[in-house]
Every structure is written in C-alpha cells, then in structure tokens.
Write a protein that holds these residues in place. Structure first.
Motif, PDB file in Angstrom:
ATOM      1  N   LYS A   5       0.849  -1.184   0.000  1.00  0.00           N
ATOM      2  CA  LYS A   5       0.000   0.000   0.000  1.00  0.00           C
ATOM      3  C   LYS A   5       0.888   1.238   0.000  1.00  0.00           C
ATOM      4  O   LYS A   5       1.721   1.416   0.880  1.00  0.00           O
ATOM      5  CB  LYS A   5      -0.927  -0.028   1.200  1.00  0.00           C
ATOM      6  CG  LYS A   5      -1.938  -1.161   1.103  1.00  0.00           C
ATOM      7  CD  LYS A   5      -2.797  -1.234   2.328  1.00  0.00           C
ATOM      8  CE  LYS A   5      -3.875  -2.270   2.212  1.00  0.00           C
ATOM      9  NZ  LYS A   5      -3.455  -3.597   1.888  1.00  0.00           N
ATOM     10  N   VAL A  31      -3.048   3.990  -2.276  1.00  0.00           N
ATOM     11  CA  VAL A  31      -4.216   4.100  -1.405  1.00  0.00           C
ATOM     12  C   VAL A  31      -4.521   5.528  -0.965  1.00  0.00           C
ATOM     13  O   VAL A  31      -5.604   5.795  -0.461  1.00  0.00           O
ATOM     14  CB  VAL A  31      -4.061   3.192  -0.165  1.00  0.00           C
ATOM     15  CG1 VAL A  31      -4.005   1.735  -0.587  1.00  0.00           C
ATOM     16  CG2 VAL A  31      -2.829   3.562   0.646  1.00  0.00           C
ATOM     17  N   ALA A  32      -3.553   6.451  -1.154  1.00  0.00           N
ATOM     18  CA  ALA A  32      -3.793   7.823  -0.710  1.00  0.00           C
ATOM     19  C   ALA A  32      -2.823   8.773  -1.405  1.00  0.00           C
ATOM     20  O   ALA A  32      -1.758   8.371  -1.873  1.00  0.00           O
ATOM     21  CB  ALA A  32      -3.610   7.938   0.802  1.00  0.00           C
ATOM     22  N   LYS A  45      -6.670  12.562  -7.087  1.00  0.00           N
ATOM     23  CA  LYS A  45      -7.550  11.481  -6.609  1.00  0.00           C
ATOM     24  C   LYS A  45      -8.583  11.136  -7.673  1.00  0.00           C
ATOM     25  O   LYS A  45      -8.794   9.973  -8.001  1.00  0.00           O
ATOM     26  CB  LYS A  45      -8.232  11.903  -5.308  1.00  0.00           C
ATOM     27  CG  LYS A  45      -9.241  10.888  -4.774  1.00  0.00           C
ATOM     28  CD  LYS A  45     -10.053  11.495  -3.644  1.00  0.00           C
ATOM     29  CE  LYS A  45     -11.009  10.545  -3.005  1.00  0.00           C
ATOM     30  NZ  LYS A  45     -11.955   9.901  -3.872  1.00  0.00           N
ATOM     31  N   PRO A  51      -8.101   6.107  -3.761  1.00  0.00           N
ATOM     32  CA  PRO A  51      -9.181   6.029  -2.771  1.00  0.00           C
ATOM     33  C   PRO A  51      -9.293   7.199  -1.800  1.00  0.00           C
ATOM     34  O   PRO A  51     -10.392   7.535  -1.377  1.00  0.00           O
ATOM     35  CB  PRO A  51      -8.877   4.740  -1.999  1.00  0.00           C
ATOM     36  CG  PRO A  51      -8.043   3.934  -2.913  1.00  0.00           C
ATOM     37  CD  PRO A  51      -7.268   4.915  -3.737  1.00  0.00           C
ATOM     38  N   GLN A  52      -8.177   7.834  -1.432  1.00  0.00           N
ATOM     39  CA  GLN A  52      -8.265   8.792  -0.331  1.00  0.00           C
ATOM     40  C   GLN A  52      -7.288   9.945  -0.493  1.00  0.00           C
ATOM     41  O   GLN A  52      -6.143   9.759  -0.913  1.00  0.00           O
ATOM     42  CB  GLN A  52      -7.971   8.058   0.967  1.00  0.00           C
ATOM     43  CG  GLN A  52      -8.286   8.815   2.205  1.00  0.00           C
ATOM     44  CD  GLN A  52      -8.183   7.934   3.445  1.00  0.00           C
ATOM     45  OE1 GLN A  52      -7.739   6.801   3.390  1.00  0.00           O
ATOM     46  NE2 GLN A  52      -8.577   8.465   4.564  1.00  0.00           N
ATOM     47  N   VAL A  53      -7.746  11.130  -0.135  1.00  0.00           N
ATOM     48  CA  VAL A  53      -6.878  12.304   0.029  1.00  0.00           C
ATOM     49  C   VAL A  53      -6.633  12.451   1.518  1.00  0.00           C
ATOM     50  O   VAL A  53      -7.567  12.348   2.317  1.00  0.00           O
ATOM     51  CB  VAL A  53      -7.553  13.580  -0.528  1.00  0.00           C
ATOM     52  CG1 VAL A  53      -6.774  14.818  -0.130  1.00  0.00           C
ATOM     53  CG2 VAL A  53      -7.685  13.502  -2.034  1.00  0.00           C
ATOM     54  N   MET A  54      -5.373  12.661   1.890  1.00  0.00           N
ATOM     55  CA  MET A  54      -5.014  12.833   3.306  1.00  0.00           C
ATOM     56  C   MET A  54      -4.142  14.064   3.468  1.00  0.00           C
ATOM     57  O   MET A  54      -3.544  14.528   2.506  1.00  0.00           O
ATOM     58  CB  MET A  54      -4.184  11.641   3.808  1.00  0.00           C
ATOM     59  CG  MET A  54      -4.876  10.350   3.883  1.00  0.00           C
ATOM     60  SD  MET A  54      -3.726   9.120   4.565  1.00  0.00           S
ATOM     61  CE  MET A  54      -4.851   7.799   4.907  1.00  0.00           C
ATOM     62  N   LYS A  58      -1.261  13.106   8.513  1.00  0.00           N
ATOM     63  CA  LYS A  58      -2.047  11.885   8.682  1.00  0.00           C
ATOM     64  C   LYS A  58      -1.449  10.730   7.873  1.00  0.00           C
ATOM     65  O   LYS A  58      -1.383   9.602   8.350  1.00  0.00           O
ATOM     66  CB  LYS A  58      -3.494  12.134   8.265  1.00  0.00           C
ATOM     67  CG  LYS A  58      -4.388  10.935   8.480  1.00  0.00           C
ATOM     68  CD  LYS A  58      -5.830  11.240   8.123  1.00  0.00           C
ATOM     69  CE  LYS A  58      -6.680   9.991   8.306  1.00  0.00           C
ATOM     70  NZ  LYS A  58      -8.064  10.215   7.929  1.00  0.00           N
ATOM     71  N   ASP A  62      -0.190   6.979   9.283  1.00  0.00           N
ATOM     72  CA  ASP A  62      -1.120   5.888   8.983  1.00  0.00           C
ATOM     73  C   ASP A  62      -0.371   4.555   8.888  1.00  0.00           C
ATOM     74  O   ASP A  62       0.437   4.345   7.980  1.00  0.00           O
ATOM     75  CB  ASP A  62      -1.856   6.173   7.683  1.00  0.00           C
ATOM     76  CG  ASP A  62      -3.053   5.268   7.474  1.00  0.00           C
ATOM     77  OD1 ASP A  62      -2.958   4.065   7.797  1.00  0.00           O
ATOM     78  OD2 ASP A  62      -4.075   5.754   6.966  1.00  0.00           O
TER      79      ASP A  62
END
Length: 71
Positions: A5, A31-32, A45, A51-54, A58, A62
């Motif tokens: 990931k 994944v981000a 994205k 899948p994800q904006v961070m 963070k 993670d």
C-alpha cells in the motif's frame, strides 16, 4: 503475494508519471495522496481513482500505508 500500500506525497506532473507507472504494477496499490494544495490532491484522486486524500501529517502516521513516495 500481498500488495504493498503506497501513499503519494506531492501531486504534481512528476507524481502523475509515477502514478501512471505504479497503477500498472500488480503488487502495488496506491491508497492515498497528499499535497500542500488540497485542490491538487483532489484532482489527482479523481483523475487516477485514488481512494483517499489525506493531509501529509495523517499519511505519515497511517500504519496501513507501507511506503510513501515523496515527490
């Protein structure tokens, strides 16, 4: 084989090249993504179906992300 990931830190033209290549690698899941500019991260994205904006903070904390590529 478990997929690694990956988080992408930096949503610029260079990172787009990396994302395009990595999306064709069978053992990697992006994944981000994160960027100082939230709008750049949101665009990446959407464009690459990430899948994800961070936030960067963070993302680096993670535990589900195996590697982060900083571009």
């Amino acid at each position: 084989m478990n997929k690694q990931k990956i988080g992408i830190d930096g949503c610029n033209i260079t990172s787009e090249i990396y994302v395009e290549i990595l999306q064709h690698t069978s053992n990697i899941d992006i994944v981000a993504c994160a960027d100082e500019s939230l709008s750049k991260a949101i665009k990446m994205k959407a464009k690459y179906d990430i899948p994800q904006v961070m936030t960067r903070n963070k993302m680096y904390k993670d535990q589900r992300i195996d590697y982060i590529i900083k571009l």
